[in-house]
Design a protein around this motif. Structure first.
Motif, PDB file in Angstrom:
ATOM      1  N   UNK A 237       0.835  -1.545  -0.111  1.00  0.00           N
ATOM      2  CA  UNK A 237      -0.103  -0.174   0.029  1.00  0.00           C
ATOM      3  C   UNK A 237       0.733   0.996   0.209  1.00  0.00           C
ATOM      4  N   UNK A 238      -0.258   2.396  -0.173  1.00  0.00           N
ATOM      5  CA  UNK A 238       0.904   3.682  -0.008  1.00  0.00           C
ATOM      6  C   UNK A 238       1.687   4.852   0.564  1.00  0.00           C
ATOM      7  N   UNK A 239       0.508   4.689   1.400  1.00  0.00           N
ATOM      8  CA  UNK A 239       1.186   5.600   2.227  1.00  0.00           C
ATOM      9  C   UNK A 239       1.256   4.430   3.660  1.00  0.00           C
ATOM     10  N   UNK A 240       1.719   3.367   3.679  1.00  0.00           N
ATOM     11  CA  UNK A 240       2.265   2.673   4.803  1.00  0.00           C
ATOM     12  C   UNK A 240       1.076   1.575   4.570  1.00  0.00           C
ATOM     13  N   UNK A 241       1.094   0.640   5.662  1.00  0.00           N
ATOM     14  CA  UNK A 241       0.382  -0.451   6.085  1.00  0.00           C
ATOM     15  C   UNK A 241      -0.841   0.737   6.414  1.00  0.00           C
ATOM     16  N   UNK A 242      -2.141  -0.299   6.273  1.00  0.00           N
ATOM     17  CA  UNK A 242      -3.229  -0.117   6.771  1.00  0.00           C
ATOM     18  C   UNK A 242      -3.212  -0.555   7.808  1.00  0.00           C
ATOM     19  N   UNK A 243      -4.038   0.464   8.983  1.00  0.00           N
ATOM     20  CA  UNK A 243      -3.735   0.416  10.318  1.00  0.00           C
ATOM     21  C   UNK A 243      -4.554  -0.802  10.359  1.00  0.00           C
ATOM     22  N   UNK A 244      -2.738  -1.132  11.581  1.00  0.00           N
ATOM     23  CA  UNK A 244      -3.293  -2.749  12.086  1.00  0.00           C
ATOM     24  C   UNK A 244      -4.107  -2.903  12.378  1.00  0.00           C
TER      25      UNK A 244
ATOM     26  N   UNK B 159     -17.328 -10.301   7.063  1.00  0.00           N
ATOM     27  CA  UNK B 159     -16.115 -10.728   8.260  1.00  0.00           C
ATOM     28  C   UNK B 159     -16.187  -9.068   8.536  1.00  0.00           C
ATOM     29  N   UNK B 160     -16.071  -8.201   7.973  1.00  0.00           N
ATOM     30  CA  UNK B 160     -15.791  -6.671   8.271  1.00  0.00           C
ATOM     31  C   UNK B 160     -16.740  -6.395   8.185  1.00  0.00           C
ATOM     32  N   UNK B 161     -17.983  -6.770   8.128  1.00  0.00           N
ATOM     33  CA  UNK B 161     -19.271  -6.098   8.546  1.00  0.00           C
ATOM     34  C   UNK B 161     -19.472  -6.460   9.871  1.00  0.00           C
ATOM     35  N   UNK B 162     -19.105  -7.718  10.002  1.00  0.00           N
ATOM     36  CA  UNK B 162     -19.394  -8.544  11.654  1.00  0.00           C
ATOM     37  C   UNK B 162     -18.163  -7.228  12.613  1.00  0.00           C
ATOM     38  N   UNK B 163     -16.979  -7.096  11.898  1.00  0.00           N
ATOM     39  CA  UNK B 163     -15.870  -6.228  12.835  1.00  0.00           C
ATOM     40  C   UNK B 163     -16.240  -4.964  12.812  1.00  0.00           C
TER      41      UNK B 163
ATOM     42  N   UNK C  93     -15.666  -0.298  14.264  1.00  0.00           N
ATOM     43  CA  UNK C  93     -15.258   0.020  12.873  1.00  0.00           C
ATOM     44  C   UNK C  93     -15.758   1.017  11.836  1.00  0.00           C
ATOM     45  N   UNK C  94     -15.199   1.555  11.286  1.00  0.00           N
ATOM     46  CA  UNK C  94     -15.620   1.934   9.798  1.00  0.00           C
ATOM     47  C   UNK C  94     -15.896   0.600   9.230  1.00  0.00           C
ATOM     48  N   UNK C  95     -16.924   1.373   8.204  1.00  0.00           N
ATOM     49  CA  UNK C  95     -17.500   0.154   7.240  1.00  0.00           C
ATOM     50  C   UNK C  95     -16.576   0.861   6.026  1.00  0.00           C
ATOM     51  N   UNK C  96     -16.376   0.130   4.910  1.00  0.00           N
ATOM     52  CA  UNK C  96     -15.831   1.282   3.108  1.00  0.00           C
ATOM     53  C   UNK C  96     -17.393   1.224   2.385  1.00  0.00           C
ATOM     54  N   UNK C  97     -18.547   0.305   2.743  1.00  0.00           N
ATOM     55  CA  UNK C  97     -19.755   0.373   1.574  1.00  0.00           C
ATOM     56  C   UNK C  97     -20.387   0.253   2.365  1.00  0.00           C
ATOM     57  N   UNK C  98     -20.681   1.840   3.343  1.00  0.00           N
ATOM     58  CA  UNK C  98     -21.757   2.122   4.453  1.00  0.00           C
ATOM     59  C   UNK C  98     -23.069   2.628   3.103  1.00  0.00           C
ATOM     60  N   UNK C  99     -23.767   2.827   3.984  1.00  0.00           N
ATOM     61  CA  UNK C  99     -25.270   3.335   2.997  1.00  0.00           C
ATOM     62  C   UNK C  99     -25.080   4.826   2.666  1.00  0.00           C
ATOM     63  N   UNK C 100     -24.608   5.206   2.497  1.00  0.00           N
ATOM     64  CA  UNK C 100     -24.230   6.543   1.950  1.00  0.00           C
ATOM     65  C   UNK C 100     -23.404   6.120   0.494  1.00  0.00           C
TER      66      UNK C 100
ATOM     67  N   UNK D 255      -7.087   1.897   2.121  1.00  0.00           N
ATOM     68  CA  UNK D 255      -6.740   1.909   3.266  1.00  0.00           C
ATOM     69  C   UNK D 255      -7.260   1.183   4.711  1.00  0.00           C
ATOM     70  N   UNK D 256      -8.670   0.461   4.859  1.00  0.00           N
ATOM     71  CA  UNK D 256      -9.068   0.289   5.238  1.00  0.00           C
ATOM     72  C   UNK D 256      -9.416  -1.360   5.832  1.00  0.00           C
ATOM     73  N   UNK D 257      -9.661  -1.895   4.014  1.00  0.00           N
ATOM     74  CA  UNK D 257      -9.520  -2.980   4.236  1.00  0.00           C
ATOM     75  C   UNK D 257      -8.025  -3.426   4.321  1.00  0.00           C
ATOM     76  N   UNK D 258      -8.217  -4.693   5.657  1.00  0.00           N
ATOM     77  CA  UNK D 258      -7.154  -5.287   5.665  1.00  0.00           C
ATOM     78  C   UNK D 258      -6.160  -5.506   5.042  1.00  0.00           C
ATOM     79  N   UNK D 259      -4.526  -6.075   5.350  1.00  0.00           N
ATOM     80  CA  UNK D 259      -3.978  -5.986   4.059  1.00  0.00           C
ATOM     81  C   UNK D 259      -3.805  -7.217   4.691  1.00  0.00           C
ATOM     82  N   UNK D 260      -4.538  -8.455   4.357  1.00  0.00           N
ATOM     83  CA  UNK D 260      -4.830  -9.889   4.757  1.00  0.00           C
ATOM     84  C   UNK D 260      -3.991 -10.820   2.791  1.00  0.00           C
TER      85      UNK D 260
END
Ligand code: NDP
Length: 409
Positions: free
Chosen positions: A37-44, A347-351, A357-364, A400-405
Protein backbone atom coordinates in the motif's frame (compact mmCIF):
# COMPACT_ATOMS: atom_id res chain seq x y z
CA UNK A 1 11.72 7.33 -5.48
CA UNK A 2 8.00 6.86 -5.76
CA UNK A 3 7.79 8.84 -9.00
CA UNK A 4 10.56 7.02 -10.81
CA UNK A 5 8.96 5.09 -13.69
CA UNK A 6 11.07 2.03 -13.02
CA UNK A 7 10.68 2.06 -9.25
CA UNK A 8 7.70 -0.27 -9.34
CA UNK A 9 9.87 -3.09 -10.59
CA UNK A 10 12.85 -2.18 -8.40
CA UNK A 11 11.09 -1.58 -5.12
CA UNK A 12 11.17 -4.40 -2.63
CA UNK A 13 7.54 -5.34 -2.39
CA UNK A 14 6.22 -6.28 0.99
CA UNK A 15 3.25 -8.51 1.40
CA UNK A 16 1.54 -8.79 4.74
CA UNK A 17 0.61 -12.40 4.27
CA UNK A 18 0.52 -14.98 1.53
CA UNK A 19 2.16 -14.70 -1.85
CA UNK A 20 0.92 -14.09 -5.32
CA UNK A 21 2.02 -15.55 -8.57
CA UNK A 22 3.47 -12.79 -10.67
CA UNK A 23 4.20 -13.42 -14.30
CA UNK A 24 5.77 -10.84 -16.55
CA UNK A 25 9.23 -9.78 -17.40
CA UNK A 26 10.51 -12.16 -14.75
CA UNK A 27 8.68 -15.10 -16.31
CA UNK A 28 5.46 -16.90 -15.56
CA UNK A 29 4.82 -18.67 -12.32
CA UNK A 30 7.47 -17.06 -10.15
CA UNK A 31 6.37 -16.16 -6.67
CA UNK A 32 7.02 -12.54 -5.85
CA UNK A 33 5.99 -10.22 -3.08
CA UNK A 34 3.59 -7.41 -3.84
CA UNK A 35 3.04 -3.86 -2.68
CA UNK A 36 1.13 -3.53 0.55
CA UNK A 37 0.00 0.00 0.00
CA UNK A 38 0.92 3.58 -0.57
CA UNK A 39 0.93 5.49 2.65
CA UNK A 40 2.32 2.59 4.62
CA UNK A 41 0.31 -0.26 5.99
CA UNK A 42 -3.37 -0.09 6.72
CA UNK A 43 -4.27 0.40 10.34
CA UNK A 44 -2.96 -2.73 12.08
CA UNK A 45 -5.96 -2.69 14.38
CA UNK A 46 -7.95 -3.74 11.35
CA UNK A 47 -5.75 -6.75 10.70
CA UNK A 48 -6.93 -10.11 9.49
CA UNK A 49 -9.67 -11.33 11.78
CA UNK A 50 -8.78 -14.31 13.88
CA UNK A 51 -11.39 -17.02 13.55
CA UNK A 52 -13.78 -16.82 16.46
CA UNK A 53 -15.44 -19.85 18.03
CA UNK A 54 -18.89 -20.39 16.54
CA UNK A 55 -20.71 -19.20 19.64
CA UNK A 56 -19.02 -15.80 19.29
CA UNK A 57 -19.62 -15.38 15.55
CA UNK A 58 -22.51 -13.20 14.41
CA UNK A 59 -25.57 -15.02 13.08
CA UNK A 60 -26.82 -14.12 9.60
CA UNK A 61 -30.29 -14.55 8.10
CA UNK A 62 -30.02 -14.87 4.30
CA UNK A 63 -33.12 -13.41 2.62
CA UNK A 64 -33.87 -14.75 -0.88
CA UNK A 65 -32.44 -18.11 -1.88
CA UNK A 66 -31.69 -17.39 -5.52
CA UNK A 67 -28.68 -17.69 -7.77
CA UNK A 68 -26.29 -15.55 -5.76
CA UNK A 69 -27.30 -16.84 -2.35
CA UNK A 70 -27.12 -20.49 -3.37
CA UNK A 71 -24.19 -20.16 -5.76
CA UNK A 72 -21.86 -18.09 -3.57
CA UNK A 73 -23.10 -16.76 -0.27
CA UNK A 74 -24.08 -19.95 1.54
CA UNK A 75 -20.68 -21.51 0.87
CA UNK A 76 -18.94 -18.29 1.91
CA UNK A 77 -19.99 -18.87 5.51
CA UNK A 78 -17.59 -21.79 5.66
CA UNK A 79 -14.71 -19.43 4.82
CA UNK A 80 -15.92 -16.60 7.06
CA UNK A 81 -14.25 -16.14 10.44
CA UNK A 82 -16.79 -13.93 12.14
CA UNK A 83 -20.06 -14.80 10.40
CA UNK A 84 -22.25 -17.91 10.47
CA UNK A 85 -25.62 -18.61 8.86
CA UNK A 86 -28.41 -19.14 11.37
CA UNK A 87 -31.60 -18.38 9.43
CA UNK A 88 -33.07 -18.50 5.92
CA UNK A 89 -35.90 -16.42 4.51
CA UNK A 90 -37.57 -17.73 1.37
CA UNK A 91 -40.89 -17.90 -0.44
CA UNK A 92 -40.23 -21.56 -1.15
CA UNK A 93 -40.31 -23.63 2.03
CA UNK A 94 -39.21 -26.90 0.40
CA UNK A 95 -36.13 -25.21 -0.99
CA UNK A 96 -35.44 -23.54 2.34
CA UNK A 97 -35.68 -26.89 4.13
CA UNK A 98 -33.23 -28.49 1.70
CA UNK A 99 -30.78 -25.62 2.03
CA UNK A 100 -31.17 -25.58 5.81
CA UNK A 101 -30.37 -29.28 6.02
CA UNK A 102 -27.29 -28.83 3.89
CA UNK A 103 -25.88 -25.89 5.86
CA UNK A 104 -26.96 -26.88 9.36
CA UNK A 105 -29.63 -24.22 9.83
CA UNK A 106 -32.30 -25.37 12.31
CA UNK A 107 -35.90 -25.58 11.11
CA UNK A 108 -36.77 -22.93 13.68
CA UNK A 109 -34.54 -20.57 11.67
CA UNK A 110 -36.65 -20.81 8.51
CA UNK A 111 -38.89 -17.84 7.72
CA UNK A 112 -41.01 -16.75 4.79
CA UNK A 113 -41.72 -13.24 3.59
CA UNK A 114 -44.99 -13.02 5.53
CA UNK A 115 -43.66 -14.10 8.93
CA UNK A 116 -40.23 -12.49 8.50
CA UNK A 117 -40.93 -9.90 11.22
CA UNK A 118 -40.86 -12.69 13.83
CA UNK A 119 -37.10 -12.67 13.33
CA UNK A 120 -37.13 -9.89 15.97
CA UNK A 121 -37.53 -12.64 18.56
CA UNK A 122 -34.75 -14.82 17.15
CA UNK A 123 -31.66 -14.31 19.32
CA UNK A 124 -29.56 -16.31 16.85
CA UNK A 125 -29.88 -13.63 14.17
CA UNK A 126 -27.73 -10.49 14.40
CA UNK A 127 -27.53 -9.55 10.72
CA UNK A 128 -30.04 -9.76 7.87
CA UNK A 129 -28.36 -10.24 4.48
CA UNK A 130 -30.75 -9.08 1.75
CA UNK A 131 -30.24 -10.96 -1.54
CA UNK A 132 -33.57 -10.08 -3.16
CA UNK A 133 -34.48 -8.28 -6.41
CA UNK A 134 -33.46 -4.64 -6.13
CA UNK A 135 -36.86 -3.07 -5.48
CA UNK A 136 -37.32 -5.32 -2.43
CA UNK A 137 -34.16 -4.09 -0.71
CA UNK A 138 -35.86 -1.11 0.91
CA UNK A 139 -38.89 -2.89 2.40
CA UNK A 140 -36.83 -5.75 3.79
CA UNK A 141 -34.12 -3.44 5.13
CA UNK A 142 -36.77 -1.44 6.95
CA UNK A 143 -38.37 -4.59 8.36
CA UNK A 144 -34.98 -5.92 9.44
CA UNK A 145 -34.11 -2.67 11.21
CA UNK A 146 -37.52 -2.66 12.88
CA UNK A 147 -36.68 -6.15 14.11
CA UNK A 148 -33.50 -4.75 15.66
CA UNK A 149 -31.07 -6.42 13.25
CA UNK A 150 -28.10 -5.04 11.31
CA UNK A 151 -28.41 -5.09 7.50
CA UNK A 152 -26.03 -6.22 4.78
CA UNK A 153 -27.73 -5.37 1.48
CA UNK A 154 -26.79 -6.54 -1.98
CA UNK A 155 -25.93 -4.01 -4.67
CA UNK A 156 -27.49 -1.89 -6.03
CA UNK A 157 -28.62 -0.59 -2.67
CA UNK A 158 -32.04 0.35 -4.06
CA UNK A 159 -33.78 1.50 -7.22
CA UNK A 160 -33.91 5.20 -6.35
CA UNK A 161 -32.34 7.73 -4.00
CA UNK A 162 -35.46 8.10 -1.83
CA UNK A 163 -35.31 4.40 -0.98
CA UNK A 164 -31.63 4.71 -0.10
CA UNK A 165 -32.32 7.67 2.18
CA UNK A 166 -35.18 5.78 3.85
CA UNK A 167 -32.92 2.78 4.48
CA UNK A 168 -30.19 4.95 5.99
CA UNK A 169 -32.74 6.73 8.19
CA UNK A 170 -34.25 3.43 9.34
CA UNK A 171 -30.82 2.13 10.34
CA UNK A 172 -30.09 5.29 12.29
CA UNK A 173 -33.45 5.19 14.03
CA UNK A 174 -32.86 1.59 15.06
CA UNK A 175 -29.23 2.29 16.00
CA UNK A 176 -28.18 -0.54 13.72
CA UNK A 177 -25.53 -0.67 10.98
CA UNK A 178 -26.06 -0.83 7.23
CA UNK A 179 -23.56 -2.04 4.68
CA UNK A 180 -23.88 -2.49 0.91
CA UNK A 181 -22.29 -5.66 -0.42
CA UNK A 182 -19.57 -4.35 -2.74
CA UNK A 183 -17.45 -7.48 -2.68
CA UNK A 184 -14.81 -6.15 -5.12
CA UNK A 185 -13.64 -3.72 -2.44
CA UNK A 186 -12.42 -6.77 -0.52
CA UNK A 187 -10.89 -8.53 -3.51
CA UNK A 188 -7.07 -8.68 -3.60
CA UNK A 189 -6.52 -7.69 -7.25
CA UNK A 190 -8.82 -4.69 -6.91
CA UNK A 191 -7.14 -3.77 -3.62
CA UNK A 192 -3.69 -4.09 -5.15
CA UNK A 193 -4.78 -1.84 -8.01
CA UNK A 194 -6.12 0.78 -5.56
CA UNK A 195 -3.01 0.67 -3.37
CA UNK A 196 -0.65 0.91 -6.34
CA UNK A 197 -2.50 3.95 -7.65
CA UNK A 198 -2.53 5.64 -4.24
CA UNK A 199 1.20 4.98 -3.95
CA UNK A 200 1.79 7.03 -7.09
CA UNK A 201 4.28 4.85 -8.97
CA UNK A 202 2.25 5.13 -12.12
CA UNK A 203 1.70 8.86 -11.72
CA UNK A 204 -1.66 10.59 -11.83
CA UNK A 205 -4.63 8.68 -13.23
CA UNK A 206 -5.56 10.16 -16.61
CA UNK A 207 -8.24 7.86 -17.98
CA UNK A 208 -10.22 4.90 -16.64
CA UNK A 209 -11.89 2.75 -19.27
CA UNK A 210 -14.35 0.00 -18.43
CA UNK A 211 -16.67 -2.25 -20.39
CA UNK A 212 -18.92 -4.55 -18.42
CA UNK A 213 -21.60 -6.58 -20.08
CA UNK A 214 -23.33 -9.86 -20.50
CA UNK A 215 -26.24 -11.21 -22.51
CA UNK A 216 -29.45 -11.55 -20.51
CA UNK A 217 -31.61 -14.60 -21.07
CA UNK A 218 -35.35 -14.13 -20.51
CA UNK A 219 -35.70 -17.88 -19.87
CA UNK A 220 -33.54 -17.55 -16.74
CA UNK A 221 -35.69 -16.61 -13.71
CA UNK A 222 -32.81 -14.52 -12.36
CA UNK A 223 -32.94 -12.45 -15.57
CA UNK A 224 -36.73 -12.16 -15.68
CA UNK A 225 -36.93 -9.69 -12.79
CA UNK A 226 -33.81 -7.93 -14.11
CA UNK A 227 -35.74 -7.02 -17.29
CA UNK A 228 -38.72 -5.79 -15.24
CA UNK A 229 -38.43 -2.12 -14.30
CA UNK A 230 -40.63 -2.40 -11.23
CA UNK A 231 -38.38 -5.03 -9.65
CA UNK A 232 -34.98 -4.06 -11.07
CA UNK A 233 -35.37 -0.29 -11.15
CA UNK A 234 -33.24 -0.12 -14.26
CA UNK A 235 -31.26 -2.35 -16.61
CA UNK A 236 -27.61 -3.07 -17.29
CA UNK A 237 -26.28 0.03 -15.55
CA UNK A 238 -27.89 -0.75 -12.18
CA UNK A 239 -26.98 -4.43 -12.35
CA UNK A 240 -23.48 -4.62 -13.82
CA UNK A 241 -22.44 -1.16 -14.98
CA UNK A 242 -22.45 -0.33 -11.28
CA UNK A 243 -19.21 -2.33 -10.96
CA UNK A 244 -17.49 -0.03 -13.46
CA UNK A 245 -18.83 3.06 -11.73
CA UNK A 246 -17.88 1.88 -8.27
CA UNK A 247 -14.43 0.76 -9.44
CA UNK A 248 -13.75 4.07 -11.22
CA UNK A 249 -14.52 5.85 -7.95
CA UNK A 250 -12.34 3.62 -5.78
CA UNK A 251 -9.49 3.51 -8.29
CA UNK A 252 -9.36 7.28 -8.82
CA UNK A 253 -10.13 7.91 -5.15
CA UNK A 254 -12.35 10.87 -6.00
CA UNK A 255 -16.00 11.54 -6.83
CA UNK A 256 -17.08 12.39 -10.38
CA UNK A 257 -18.26 15.97 -10.82
CA UNK A 258 -20.06 15.62 -14.15
CA UNK A 259 -21.42 12.87 -16.37
CA UNK A 260 -22.52 12.48 -19.99
CA UNK A 261 -24.13 9.43 -21.59
CA UNK A 262 -25.78 7.80 -24.56
CA UNK A 263 -28.35 5.01 -24.38
CA UNK A 264 -29.07 2.42 -27.00
CA UNK A 265 -31.23 -0.70 -27.29
CA UNK A 266 -31.51 -2.89 -30.38
CA UNK A 267 -34.88 -2.15 -31.99
CA UNK A 268 -37.61 -4.75 -31.41
CA UNK A 269 -35.63 -6.73 -28.84
CA UNK A 270 -38.34 -7.72 -26.32
CA UNK A 271 -35.78 -7.73 -23.49
CA UNK A 272 -35.55 -3.97 -23.58
CA UNK A 273 -39.19 -2.91 -23.44
CA UNK A 274 -38.72 -1.69 -19.87
CA UNK A 275 -35.00 -1.38 -19.10
CA UNK A 276 -31.96 0.01 -20.85
CA UNK A 277 -29.49 -2.14 -22.77
CA UNK A 278 -26.31 -0.31 -23.79
CA UNK A 279 -25.19 2.68 -21.75
CA UNK A 280 -22.06 4.47 -22.88
CA UNK A 281 -20.97 7.15 -20.48
CA UNK A 282 -18.19 9.49 -19.46
CA UNK A 283 -17.36 11.03 -16.08
CA UNK A 284 -15.02 13.85 -15.15
CA UNK A 285 -13.16 13.75 -11.84
CA UNK A 286 -12.03 16.95 -10.13
CA UNK A 287 -8.32 16.03 -10.19
CA UNK A 288 -8.38 15.75 -13.98
CA UNK A 289 -9.03 12.02 -14.44
CA UNK A 290 -11.65 11.03 -17.01
CA UNK A 291 -13.74 7.89 -17.26
CA UNK A 292 -15.30 6.42 -20.34
CA UNK A 293 -17.05 3.12 -20.46
CA UNK A 294 -20.02 1.04 -21.39
CA UNK A 295 -22.32 -1.57 -20.04
CA UNK A 296 -24.83 -3.79 -21.77
CA UNK A 297 -27.35 -6.55 -21.28
CA UNK A 298 -26.89 -7.85 -24.83
CA UNK A 299 -23.24 -8.00 -25.73
CA UNK A 300 -20.84 -10.83 -24.96
CA UNK A 301 -19.59 -11.35 -21.44
CA UNK A 302 -16.83 -8.94 -20.55
CA UNK A 303 -15.66 -7.13 -17.44
CA UNK A 304 -12.48 -5.29 -18.21
CA UNK A 305 -11.16 -2.14 -16.55
CA UNK A 306 -8.09 -0.25 -17.73
CA UNK A 307 -6.42 2.60 -15.87
CA UNK A 308 -4.11 4.79 -17.94
CA UNK A 309 -1.72 6.91 -15.89
CA UNK A 310 1.05 9.32 -16.77
CA UNK A 311 3.68 6.60 -16.36
CA UNK A 312 1.99 3.35 -17.16
CA UNK A 313 -1.16 1.34 -17.60
CA UNK A 314 -2.88 -1.19 -15.40
CA UNK A 315 -5.56 -3.59 -16.53
CA UNK A 316 -7.99 -5.61 -14.46
CA UNK A 317 -9.34 -8.27 -16.82
CA UNK A 318 -11.43 -9.89 -15.59
CA UNK A 319 -12.18 -7.36 -12.89
CA UNK A 320 -15.27 -8.68 -11.09
CA UNK A 321 -15.25 -12.46 -11.22
CA UNK A 322 -16.10 -14.38 -8.10
CA UNK A 323 -12.83 -16.31 -8.12
CA UNK A 324 -10.47 -15.52 -11.00
CA UNK A 325 -9.36 -11.90 -11.25
CA UNK A 326 -6.24 -10.89 -13.10
CA UNK A 327 -4.28 -7.66 -12.79
CA UNK A 328 -1.56 -6.38 -15.08
CA UNK A 329 0.53 -3.43 -13.93
CA UNK A 330 2.72 -2.33 -16.82
CA UNK A 331 4.19 -5.65 -17.98
CA UNK A 332 3.63 -7.56 -14.75
CA UNK A 333 0.73 -9.94 -14.44
CA UNK A 334 -0.41 -10.41 -10.87
CA UNK A 335 -2.53 -13.31 -9.79
CA UNK A 336 -3.29 -13.63 -6.12
CA UNK A 337 -4.35 -16.96 -4.77
CA UNK A 338 -8.16 -16.98 -4.69
CA UNK A 339 -10.01 -15.84 -1.60
CA UNK A 340 -13.70 -15.72 -0.83
CA UNK A 341 -14.75 -12.10 -1.33
CA UNK A 342 -18.15 -12.69 0.24
CA UNK A 343 -16.55 -14.12 3.38
CA UNK A 344 -14.24 -11.12 3.62
CA UNK A 345 -17.07 -8.64 3.23
CA UNK A 346 -19.18 -10.44 5.84
CA UNK A 347 -16.22 -10.53 8.25
CA UNK A 348 -15.62 -6.84 7.66
CA UNK A 349 -19.23 -6.07 8.53
CA UNK A 350 -19.08 -8.26 11.64
CA UNK A 351 -15.97 -6.44 12.84
CA UNK A 352 -17.61 -3.09 12.12
CA UNK A 353 -20.50 -4.19 14.34
CA UNK A 354 -18.59 -5.79 17.19
CA UNK A 355 -15.61 -3.42 17.27
CA UNK A 356 -17.37 -0.31 15.95
CA UNK A 357 -14.96 0.01 13.01
CA UNK A 358 -15.60 2.09 9.88
CA UNK A 359 -17.57 0.41 7.09
CA UNK A 360 -16.00 0.87 3.65
CA UNK A 361 -19.34 0.55 1.88
CA UNK A 362 -21.96 2.07 4.15
CA UNK A 363 -25.39 3.31 3.16
CA UNK A 364 -24.05 6.66 1.98
CA UNK A 365 -21.72 4.80 -0.41
CA UNK A 366 -24.58 2.76 -1.82
CA UNK A 367 -26.67 5.90 -2.24
CA UNK A 368 -23.85 7.73 -4.03
CA UNK A 369 -23.75 5.06 -6.74
CA UNK A 370 -27.54 5.10 -7.09
CA UNK A 371 -27.56 8.90 -7.45
CA UNK A 372 -24.73 8.78 -9.99
CA UNK A 373 -26.46 6.06 -12.01
CA UNK A 374 -29.66 8.09 -12.10
CA UNK A 375 -27.64 11.10 -13.28
CA UNK A 376 -26.01 8.98 -16.00
CA UNK A 377 -29.41 7.76 -17.21
CA UNK A 378 -30.76 11.30 -17.17
CA UNK A 379 -27.74 12.44 -19.17
CA UNK A 380 -28.46 9.66 -21.66
CA UNK A 381 -32.15 10.53 -21.95
CA UNK A 382 -31.67 14.28 -22.29
CA UNK A 383 -28.33 14.51 -24.07
CA UNK A 384 -27.23 17.01 -21.42
CA UNK A 385 -24.10 17.10 -19.28
CA UNK A 386 -25.25 16.53 -15.70
CA UNK A 387 -23.37 18.01 -12.76
CA UNK A 388 -22.82 15.50 -9.98
CA UNK A 389 -20.76 17.76 -7.76
CA UNK A 390 -23.05 17.52 -4.75
CA UNK A 391 -20.23 17.32 -2.22
CA UNK A 392 -20.26 13.62 -1.31
CA UNK A 393 -17.02 12.31 0.23
CA UNK A 394 -16.67 8.65 1.19
CA UNK A 395 -16.06 7.96 4.86
CA UNK A 396 -13.46 5.19 4.52
CA UNK A 397 -11.10 4.40 1.64
CA UNK A 398 -10.91 0.63 1.09
CA UNK A 399 -7.27 1.02 0.00
CA UNK A 400 -6.32 1.85 3.57
CA UNK A 401 -9.21 0.45 5.61
CA UNK A 402 -9.46 -3.11 4.36
CA UNK A 403 -6.89 -5.32 6.10
CA UNK A 404 -3.77 -6.22 4.24
CA UNK A 405 -4.25 -9.96 4.52
CA UNK A 406 -4.23 -10.58 0.80
CA UNK A 407 -4.14 -14.19 -0.17
CA UNK A 408 -5.43 -15.41 3.17
CA UNK A 409 -8.68 -17.27 2.76
P1 NDP B 1 -32.26 -14.42 -8.20
O1 NDP B 1 -33.47 -14.12 -9.02
O2 NDP B 1 -31.48 -15.62 -8.57
O3 NDP B 1 -32.68 -14.57 -6.66
C1 NDP B 1 -33.55 -13.68 -6.03
C2 NDP B 1 -34.38 -14.45 -5.01
O4 NDP B 1 -35.21 -13.51 -4.37
C3 NDP B 1 -35.33 -15.47 -5.63
O5 NDP B 1 -34.71 -16.71 -5.85
C4 NDP B 1 -36.38 -15.56 -4.57
O6 NDP B 1 -35.93 -16.41 -3.52
C5 NDP B 1 -36.42 -14.16 -3.97
N1 NDP B 1 -37.56 -13.36 -4.43
C6 NDP B 1 -38.50 -12.82 -3.60
N2 NDP B 1 -39.38 -12.14 -4.29
C7 NDP B 1 -39.07 -12.26 -5.60
C8 NDP B 1 -39.65 -11.78 -6.79
N3 NDP B 1 -40.75 -11.02 -6.80
N4 NDP B 1 -39.06 -12.10 -7.97
C9 NDP B 1 -37.93 -12.84 -7.99
N5 NDP B 1 -37.33 -13.31 -6.87
C10 NDP B 1 -37.89 -13.03 -5.68
O7 NDP B 1 -31.37 -13.11 -8.21
P2 NDP B 1 -29.83 -12.99 -7.82
O8 NDP B 1 -29.51 -13.91 -6.73
O9 NDP B 1 -29.01 -13.05 -9.04
O10 NDP B 1 -29.78 -11.46 -7.31
C11 NDP B 1 -30.28 -11.07 -6.04
C12 NDP B 1 -29.63 -9.75 -5.61
O11 NDP B 1 -28.23 -9.94 -5.52
C13 NDP B 1 -29.82 -8.59 -6.58
O12 NDP B 1 -29.95 -7.38 -5.86
C14 NDP B 1 -28.54 -8.55 -7.37
O13 NDP B 1 -28.21 -7.28 -7.89
C15 NDP B 1 -27.53 -8.99 -6.34
N6 NDP B 1 -26.38 -9.67 -6.93
C16 NDP B 1 -25.14 -9.34 -6.48
C17 NDP B 1 -24.02 -9.98 -6.96
C18 NDP B 1 -22.70 -9.70 -6.40
O14 NDP B 1 -21.70 -10.20 -6.91
N7 NDP B 1 -22.58 -8.92 -5.32
C19 NDP B 1 -24.13 -10.98 -8.03
C20 NDP B 1 -25.49 -11.31 -8.39
C21 NDP B 1 -26.56 -10.66 -7.86
P3 NDP B 1 -36.85 -17.51 -2.81
O15 NDP B 1 -37.25 -18.46 -3.90
O16 NDP B 1 -35.98 -18.09 -1.78
O17 NDP B 1 -38.04 -16.74 -2.26
Amino acid sequence: MPNDPSSLSRRKFVAAAGAALVAGAAGAGQAQELPSGPAGRPDPSLGSPEPLPLDRQLGFAVVGLGKLALGEIMDAFTAARRAKVTALVSGNRDKALRVAARYGVPESGIYDYANFDRIADDPNVDVVYIVLPNALHRPFAKRAFRAGKHVLCEKPMATNAEDCAAMIAAGRAANRKLMVAYRCQFEPHNLTAMRTLRHGDLGPVRVVTADIGRATDPRDPADQWRLNRALAGSGSLFDIGIYALNAARFLVGEEPVEVRAQLYAPPNDPRFREVEDVVVWTMRFPGGAQFHGSTSYSYGFTNCIQVTCDRGVMVLDPSMEYHAQRLRIRDRVIQWSPIDQFAREMDHFCMAITDNLPIVADGAEGMQDVKLMLAILEAGRTGRTISTDWGYRRAADPATTVPDNLGVA
